[in-house]
Each structure stands twice: as structure tokens, then as C-alpha cells.
Design a protein around this motif. Structure first.
Motif, PDB file in Angstrom:
ATOM      1  N   CYS A  37     -30.249  10.092  46.587  1.00  0.00           N
ATOM      2  CA  CYS A  37     -30.487  11.300  47.268  1.00  0.00           C
ATOM      3  C   CYS A  37     -31.983  11.026  47.809  1.00  0.00           C
ATOM      4  O   CYS A  37     -32.797  10.650  46.927  1.00  0.00           O
ATOM      5  CB  CYS A  37     -30.296  12.562  46.803  1.00  0.00           C
ATOM      6  SG  CYS A  37     -30.778  13.858  47.724  1.00  0.00           S
ATOM      7  N   GLY A  38     -32.070  11.584  49.070  1.00  0.00           N
ATOM      8  CA  GLY A  38     -33.661  11.577  49.420  1.00  0.00           C
ATOM      9  C   GLY A  38     -34.405  12.404  48.241  1.00  0.00           C
ATOM     10  O   GLY A  38     -35.650  12.142  48.360  1.00  0.00           O
ATOM     11  N   SER A  39     -33.907  13.250  47.672  1.00  0.00           N
ATOM     12  CA  SER A  39     -34.775  14.271  46.861  1.00  0.00           C
ATOM     13  C   SER A  39     -35.322  13.223  45.683  1.00  0.00           C
ATOM     14  O   SER A  39     -36.278  13.543  44.810  1.00  0.00           O
ATOM     15  CB  SER A  39     -33.822  15.301  46.294  1.00  0.00           C
ATOM     16  OG  SER A  39     -33.649  16.117  47.477  1.00  0.00           O
ATOM     17  N   ASP A  40     -34.694  12.378  45.119  1.00  0.00           N
ATOM     18  CA  ASP A  40     -34.496  11.459  44.217  1.00  0.00           C
ATOM     19  C   ASP A  40     -36.092  10.523  44.370  1.00  0.00           C
ATOM     20  O   ASP A  40     -36.776  10.664  43.663  1.00  0.00           O
ATOM     21  CB  ASP A  40     -33.658  10.415  43.876  1.00  0.00           C
ATOM     22  CG  ASP A  40     -32.270  10.918  43.401  1.00  0.00           C
ATOM     23  OD1 ASP A  40     -32.456  11.833  42.378  1.00  0.00           O
ATOM     24  OD2 ASP A  40     -31.337  10.312  44.170  1.00  0.00           O
ATOM     25  N   THR A  55     -33.745  10.744  33.056  1.00  0.00           N
ATOM     26  CA  THR A  55     -32.794  10.067  33.873  1.00  0.00           C
ATOM     27  C   THR A  55     -32.328  10.909  35.183  1.00  0.00           C
ATOM     28  O   THR A  55     -31.835  11.900  34.934  1.00  0.00           O
ATOM     29  CB  THR A  55     -31.482   9.885  33.006  1.00  0.00           C
ATOM     30  OG1 THR A  55     -31.778   8.920  31.877  1.00  0.00           O
ATOM     31  CG2 THR A  55     -30.583   8.763  33.925  1.00  0.00           C
ATOM     32  N   LEU A  56     -32.970  10.429  36.283  1.00  0.00           N
ATOM     33  CA  LEU A  56     -32.395  10.943  37.479  1.00  0.00           C
ATOM     34  C   LEU A  56     -30.853  10.895  38.088  1.00  0.00           C
ATOM     35  O   LEU A  56     -30.360  10.205  37.136  1.00  0.00           O
ATOM     36  CB  LEU A  56     -33.501  10.478  38.681  1.00  0.00           C
ATOM     37  CG  LEU A  56     -35.087  10.602  38.333  1.00  0.00           C
ATOM     38  CD1 LEU A  56     -35.719  10.198  39.575  1.00  0.00           C
ATOM     39  CD2 LEU A  56     -35.318  12.189  38.378  1.00  0.00           C
ATOM     40  N   ILE A 108     -28.769  18.894  36.227  1.00  0.00           N
ATOM     41  CA  ILE A 108     -28.614  17.451  35.733  1.00  0.00           C
ATOM     42  C   ILE A 108     -29.241  16.417  36.869  1.00  0.00           C
ATOM     43  O   ILE A 108     -28.968  16.576  37.911  1.00  0.00           O
ATOM     44  CB  ILE A 108     -27.054  17.287  35.553  1.00  0.00           C
ATOM     45  CG1 ILE A 108     -26.368  18.226  34.645  1.00  0.00           C
ATOM     46  CG2 ILE A 108     -26.921  15.911  35.132  1.00  0.00           C
ATOM     47  CD1 ILE A 108     -24.966  18.290  34.811  1.00  0.00           C
ATOM     48  N   GLY A 109     -29.940  15.525  36.261  1.00  0.00           N
ATOM     49  CA  GLY A 109     -30.649  14.605  37.038  1.00  0.00           C
ATOM     50  C   GLY A 109     -31.869  15.173  37.635  1.00  0.00           C
ATOM     51  O   GLY A 109     -32.629  14.277  38.198  1.00  0.00           O
ATOM     52  N   VAL A 110     -32.346  16.350  37.132  1.00  0.00           N
ATOM     53  CA  VAL A 110     -33.829  16.763  37.361  1.00  0.00           C
ATOM     54  C   VAL A 110     -34.350  17.373  36.131  1.00  0.00           C
ATOM     55  O   VAL A 110     -35.521  16.777  35.833  1.00  0.00           O
ATOM     56  CB  VAL A 110     -33.605  17.982  38.352  1.00  0.00           C
ATOM     57  CG1 VAL A 110     -34.837  18.530  38.936  1.00  0.00           C
ATOM     58  CG2 VAL A 110     -32.998  17.658  39.831  1.00  0.00           C
ATOM     59  N   GLN A 111     -33.976  18.137  35.385  1.00  0.00           N
ATOM     60  CA  GLN A 111     -34.449  18.979  34.278  1.00  0.00           C
ATOM     61  C   GLN A 111     -33.808  18.123  33.026  1.00  0.00           C
ATOM     62  O   GLN A 111     -34.315  18.288  31.931  1.00  0.00           O
ATOM     63  CB  GLN A 111     -34.342  20.156  34.052  1.00  0.00           C
ATOM     64  CG  GLN A 111     -35.420  20.933  35.027  1.00  0.00           C
ATOM     65  CD  GLN A 111     -34.860  21.170  36.300  1.00  0.00           C
ATOM     66  OE1 GLN A 111     -33.808  21.381  36.614  1.00  0.00           O
ATOM     67  NE2 GLN A 111     -35.694  21.202  37.211  1.00  0.00           N
ATOM     68  N   ARG A 112     -32.652  17.815  33.265  1.00  0.00           N
ATOM     69  CA  ARG A 112     -31.829  17.114  32.082  1.00  0.00           C
ATOM     70  C   ARG A 112     -31.297  15.710  32.572  1.00  0.00           C
ATOM     71  O   ARG A 112     -31.050  15.673  33.947  1.00  0.00           O
ATOM     72  CB  ARG A 112     -30.759  18.142  31.519  1.00  0.00           C
ATOM     73  CG  ARG A 112     -29.642  18.543  32.425  1.00  0.00           C
ATOM     74  CD  ARG A 112     -28.667  19.605  31.843  1.00  0.00           C
ATOM     75  NE  ARG A 112     -27.668  18.713  31.065  1.00  0.00           N
ATOM     76  CZ  ARG A 112     -26.734  19.308  30.180  1.00  0.00           C
ATOM     77  NH1 ARG A 112     -26.983  20.689  30.025  1.00  0.00           N
ATOM     78  NH2 ARG A 112     -25.907  18.549  29.416  1.00  0.00           N
ATOM     79  N   ASP A 113     -30.899  14.954  31.720  1.00  0.00           N
ATOM     80  CA  ASP A 113     -30.581  13.429  32.200  1.00  0.00           C
ATOM     81  C   ASP A 113     -29.262  13.475  33.186  1.00  0.00           C
ATOM     82  O   ASP A 113     -28.327  14.379  32.696  1.00  0.00           O
ATOM     83  CB  ASP A 113     -30.381  12.396  30.859  1.00  0.00           C
ATOM     84  CG  ASP A 113     -31.649  12.384  29.969  1.00  0.00           C
ATOM     85  OD1 ASP A 113     -32.794  12.366  30.756  1.00  0.00           O
ATOM     86  OD2 ASP A 113     -31.452  12.059  28.802  1.00  0.00           O
ATOM     87  N   GLY A 114     -29.549  12.824  34.092  1.00  0.00           N
ATOM     88  CA  GLY A 114     -28.398  12.582  34.897  1.00  0.00           C
ATOM     89  C   GLY A 114     -27.492  11.237  35.239  1.00  0.00           C
ATOM     90  O   GLY A 114     -27.349  10.516  34.054  1.00  0.00           O
ATOM     91  N   GLY A 115     -27.185  10.820  36.408  1.00  0.00           N
ATOM     92  CA  GLY A 115     -26.230  10.058  36.419  1.00  0.00           C
ATOM     93  C   GLY A 115     -26.653   8.476  36.851  1.00  0.00           C
ATOM     94  O   GLY A 115     -25.558   7.771  37.003  1.00  0.00           O
ATOM     95  N   PHE A 116     -27.745   8.325  36.654  1.00  0.00           N
ATOM     96  CA  PHE A 116     -28.257   6.891  37.099  1.00  0.00           C
ATOM     97  C   PHE A 116     -28.390   6.239  35.614  1.00  0.00           C
ATOM     98  O   PHE A 116     -29.016   5.884  35.186  1.00  0.00           O
ATOM     99  CB  PHE A 116     -29.830   7.002  37.539  1.00  0.00           C
ATOM    100  CG  PHE A 116     -29.852   7.310  38.950  1.00  0.00           C
ATOM    101  CD1 PHE A 116     -28.768   7.157  40.014  1.00  0.00           C
ATOM    102  CD2 PHE A 116     -30.984   7.961  39.513  1.00  0.00           C
ATOM    103  CE1 PHE A 116     -28.623   7.495  41.371  1.00  0.00           C
ATOM    104  CE2 PHE A 116     -31.152   8.303  41.034  1.00  0.00           C
ATOM    105  CZ  PHE A 116     -29.894   8.015  41.725  1.00  0.00           C
ATOM    106  N   ALA A 117     -27.159   6.413  35.015  1.00  0.00           N
ATOM    107  CA  ALA A 117     -26.920   5.764  33.679  1.00  0.00           C
ATOM    108  C   ALA A 117     -25.310   5.577  33.382  1.00  0.00           C
ATOM    109  O   ALA A 117     -24.454   5.856  34.211  1.00  0.00           O
ATOM    110  CB  ALA A 117     -27.207   6.939  32.778  1.00  0.00           C
TER     111      ALA A 117
END
Length: 338
Positions: A37-40, A55-56, A108-117
Motif C-alpha cells: 500500500c502507498g501507506s506502507d 512487521t508492516l 495489524i501491520g501498523v502497531q502490531r506485526d502484519g502480513g509482510f511475513a
């Protein structure tokens, strides 16, 4: 497992970390696909607040590998899409149903670990089931579509109206299709990139404007005298905000959807907004729209495949996020096991 983690502002690395274990109410999900995402990029640059390290990746789908105690709706082998935005349910905003404005929101992917994993933990309440037949790449579009649906809810497009979509990335392309489905008679995409203008015309736009070759406001008003009924600002740059207000007809609406870096200011003319009665509204996140988005993707309502520019593995993600998107790119999707 492998994960791409933000370790500091502008520092993103592929690392080996322990595979998480599901606690009570959690699903351990094997990530099949996660959209970039552009937000990333804003998060990596420190322009949008995140936890560090983290983890983003918030646009993910996958298969349930293991469930924690108390989980009742899902079992191993089921496929899910995750709504990343976890509201507290108790603050004043939540009690009014405005969960996207939750005072205690955790994503998820911002304050806690996300899906780039390779694996991600998802609370059961944030999971929506997916059909076994849905392509994983399509599942990665559910979260951005859910956000777009909220933008359309805010805009309240009426059949026959005119709409300008500012920005030709994946959000702009989804908005073009949603505006068409909402019955807009005139849909104008404004973007500098010729490849994106061509695609927009093929998936629902009636006109396009190249702002690098024309005065975009004048060109828009030539197509729609007096301006358009609805402006969907999807680029997140000051110029599109200012231009969007000028493009709206008297009594029209400007929906601020694109993420402008935190702290950026844009000059406005309150008198113009007053006497033309322009409605300016933000559309943030995906309150109560994730299930609708999942159903639309599963039904094949939207063109998705042509929006995918490339797929990459986790090893290529740090360089991809550190660089500007290649010209003409619409959407990059990460396949963590590829």
C-alpha cells in the motif's frame, strides 16, 4: 519464519524471527499474499506513525494454520482475509459505531506485526472466511477495496452524477470502477501517467486528464461545466487537494482519501467553500465494510487482475518499498512463500 520489519525510519530489513504462537482467540495464519500500500511507504518514511520495530503489511489473506483457545468460527485449513483495524469497542467513538475513529485503535501491520511475513496472528473477530477457489492475489485487494467502499459511502454518489477521481494508483482504479457501479454518468480520472489513463478508460472512466499537459481544473470544467458533483482525492498530495476543491461544482463534495504526510498544510479559501457550499469530508479506513468488500471480490464484480503490476517475494520487498513505484505501476503484491 521470514519477516520484513521496520526497524527504524527508512530502515526495513528481511529477518528471521520466531513463528508466533496463537493466544486465546487468535488465529495463526499462513500468509498467501499481502498487497503493498502507498501507506506502507509513508510508514517507512516516518510520515505515518507506527510501532518500532514492527512487521508492516495490512492487506493480507491466508490459510489458518493453528487456532488458540476459545476460537469457534475457524479451524485449520480454512482461508481468511483479515480486517487489520482492531477497535476497542468501548470508547465514545466505538459506542457511536464509528470504529475507524476509535481512541484506542490498533492495526495489524501498523502497531502490531502484519502480513509482510510468512505467518501473522489475527484475532478471530477480525477474520472473514474466503472461498477455497479465490485466487490469493484477489484476497490481497479486499482491505483496500473496503477502504474505498467507505469513501463511496461518504461521497454518497447518486446515479447520473459526475465524478472526478484524482490519482491513478490502485485506489484510483478501484474508485473508477465503484463510481461506475454507483451509476455515475461522467467519470474523469486525473493522472500524469499515460498507461494509467489508458487503463482507466478501459475499466470505466469516461474521460481522463493529464495534469502535466493541461490546466487540470480548466480541462475538468470543460468536460463538466460548473465542475463535478463528487471529487475523490486519492493521490495524497497538496496539489490534488487544492485542485479538487476548485473542481467541485457548487454544492458538491470533496472526499479526502489519499494519505498526505502528517504535518503537511494546504492553503484554502474559506470564503469559496462558504459561498459555494462545498462539503469536504475525510474517509478513513474501513468501518463495517470489510465483509462487503470480500463479497464483491468473491463475486468477481471488479476487474482485479489488470491492476496487478507485479508479484515479488519478501526478499525483494525492502528495495521495492524504499524506491518510488515504477512508472505505470498499479499494484505490487508480496507472495511470502514465493
Amino acid at each position: 519464519m521470514k519477516a520484513v520489519r521496520k526497524l527504524a525510519t527508512n530502515r526495513l530489513e528481511l529477518v528471521e524471527v520466531a513463528t508466533p504462537r496463537p493466544g486465546p482467540g487468535d488465529l495463526l495464519v499462513r500468509v498467501e499474499a499481502c498487497g503493498v500500500c502507498g501507506s506502507d511507504r509513508h510508514m517507512l518514511a516516518g510520515e505515518y506513525p507506527t510501532a518500532v520495530p514492527v512487521t508492516l503489511g495490512h492487506e493480507f489473506c491466508g490459510t489458518v494454520e493453528e487456532v488458540g483457545a476459545g476460537v469457534t468460527r475457524f479451524s485449520p485449513g480454512m482461508r481468511i482475509t483479515g480486517d487489520p483495524n482492531i477497535a476497542c469497542g468501548h470508547c465514545p467513538a466505538c459506542r457511536l459505531g464509528r470504529v475507524n475513529l476509535c481512541e484506542n485503535l490498533v492495526a495489524i501491520g501498523v502497531q502490531r506485526d502484519g502480513g509482510f511475513a510468512q505467518y501473522v496472528l489475527v484475532p478471530e473477530g477480525q477474520a472473514y472466511g474466503l472461498a477455497a477457489s479465490m485466487p490469493a492475489i484477489h484476497g490481497a485487494f479486499i482491505e483496500p477495496l473496503a477502504c474505498c467502499l467507505h469513501g463511496l459511502d461518504v461521497a454518497r454518489i447518486v446515479p447520473g452524477q459526475s465524478v472526478a477521481v484524482l490519482g491513478g494508483g490502485v485506489i484510483g482504479m478501484l474508485m473508477v470502477q465503484l463510481a461506475r457501479l454507483a451509476g455515475a454518468a461522467v467519470i474523469v480520472l486525473v493522472t500524469r501517467q499515460a498507461e494509467r489513463r489508458t487503463l482507466a478508460l478501459e475499466i470505466g472512466a469516461t474521460h481522463t486528464i493529464d495534469p502535466s499537459a493541461h490546466d487540470a481544473v480548466a480541462a475538468l470544467r470543460a468536460l463538466s461545466p460548473g465542475g463535478v458533483d463528487v471529487v475523490l482525492e486519492c493521490a495524497g498530495v497538496p496539489e490534488t487537494f487544492s485542485g479538487g476543491v476548485a473542481m467541485a461544482r457548487s454544492g458538491g463534495v470533496v472526499v479526502v482519501f489519499g494519505v498526505t504526510p502528517q504535518g503537511v498544510q494546504v492553503p484554502v479559501m474559506p470564503f469559496d467553500i462558504l459561498v459555494r457550499e462545498i462539503r469536504i469530508e475525510g474517509a478513513y479506513l474501513n468501518p463495517h465494510t470489510h465483509g462487503r468488500a470480500s463479497a464483491m471480490i468473491e463475486a468477481g464484480t471488479l476487474e482485479i487482475d489488470r491492476l496487478v503490476s507485479r508479484t515479488i517475494g519478501l526478499d525483494a520487498l525492502p528495495d521495492a518499498l524504499a524506491a518510488p513505484p515504477p512508472r505505470g505501476e498499479i499494484k505490487t503484491v508480496v507472495l511470502p512463500w514465493g
